[in-house]
Design an enzyme around this catalytic site. Structure first.
Site, PDB file in Angstrom:
ATOM      1  N   CYS A  77       0.966  -1.595   0.462  1.00 14.71           N
ATOM      2  CA  CYS A  77       0.133   0.029   0.036  1.00 14.71           C
ATOM      3  C   CYS A  77       0.411   1.575  -0.135  1.00 14.71           C
ATOM      4  CB  CYS A  77      -0.742   0.046   1.665  1.00 14.71           C
ATOM      5  SG  CYS A  77      -1.768  -1.899   1.000  1.00 14.71           S
ATOM      6  N   THR A  78       1.896   1.603   0.428  1.00 14.27           N
ATOM      7  CA  THR A  78       2.715   2.621   0.730  1.00 14.27           C
ATOM      8  C   THR A  78       3.181   2.764  -0.770  1.00 14.27           C
ATOM      9  OG1 THR A  78       3.622   1.739   2.881  1.00 14.27           O
ATOM     10  CG2 THR A  78       4.753   3.349   1.574  1.00 14.27           C
TER      11      THR A  78
END
Ligand code: BEZ
Length: 212
Positions: A45-46
């Site tokens: 997600c980062t």
């Protein structure tokens, strides 16, 4: 209940890193993309959020507002956004919904219990100016999405909403298009002044109509 193509995108009010969002009002008269993340402080997600922040000018060019979602509270989002900037070299430049109560995740059926009871899957919803859902994509948590592909689909969605064409396999902006079967040859003769190539009665190729 599942959100399907052609449905009105469920409306909601939820907190975000940019303050409370009233979804339909926030969309306004343009397009929107809503995409979910399994959890804050997760590696895939980062990278995705950093990539979308870098692509924001491309979404702006297409009049598409971008909004992310993660099922964690606002203070976590704020901490995580510092990590995103530090590690991805891009500052979060769009709102991230703080869906700790799962109001939006449940409304959009983003939690698939047979995959994971608590985390959302990687859902993508593209919403048109009529607030209808134009595209849904679902990826598992373990696979990061390709946002260049999502831009490509948006180009197709916007083109095909304005012209009676469809886009063929692996189409990219600028490539030839297909005249939809519902258009007769007589109609095509006037609607497509650049002309078309009739490979088969059902396969008619024309230059992308919205280009000079
Ligand atoms: C991630 O975003 O890195 C991730 C989240 C949940 C499961 C696996 C990976």
């Amino acid at each position: 209940m599942a959100v399907r193509l052609g449905d009105i995108a469920p409306d909601f009010t939820q907190d975000s890193t940019d303050g409370p969002i009233h979804f339909h009002d926030w969309i306004g008269n343009g397009w929107a993309i809503l995409f979910s993340h399994p959890k804050d402080f997760t590696p895939v997600c980062t990278t995705e959020l950093g990539a979308v922040a870098k692509l924001k000018p491309e979404f702006d060019k297409r009049n598409v507002k971008v909004i992310g979602l993660s099922v964690d509270p606002l203070p976590d989002h704020r901490e995580w956004s510092k990590d995103i900037e530090e590690t991805q070299g891009a500052k979060l430049n769009f709102p991230l919904l703080a869906d700790a109560d799962r109001r939006v995740s449940n409304l959009y059926d983003m939690i698939h219990p047979n995959a994971n009871d608590t985390l959302t899957v990687r859902s993508v919803y593209v919403v048109g100016p009529d607030k209808k859902v134009k595209l849904t994509i679902t990826y598992p948590a373990s696979t990061g999405r390709n946002f260049e592909e999502i831009l490509r689909v948006i180009d197709s969605l916007q083109l095909t909403s304005d012209y009676k064409v469809a886009t063929p396999v692996n189409w990219q902006h600028g490539d030839d298009c297909i005249i939809v079967p519902a258009v007769s040859d007589a109609e095509a003769d006037t609607a497509f002044p650049k002309g078309y190539r009739k490979v088969k009665p059902y396969l008619r190729i024309t230059p992308q109509p919205n280009l000079p």
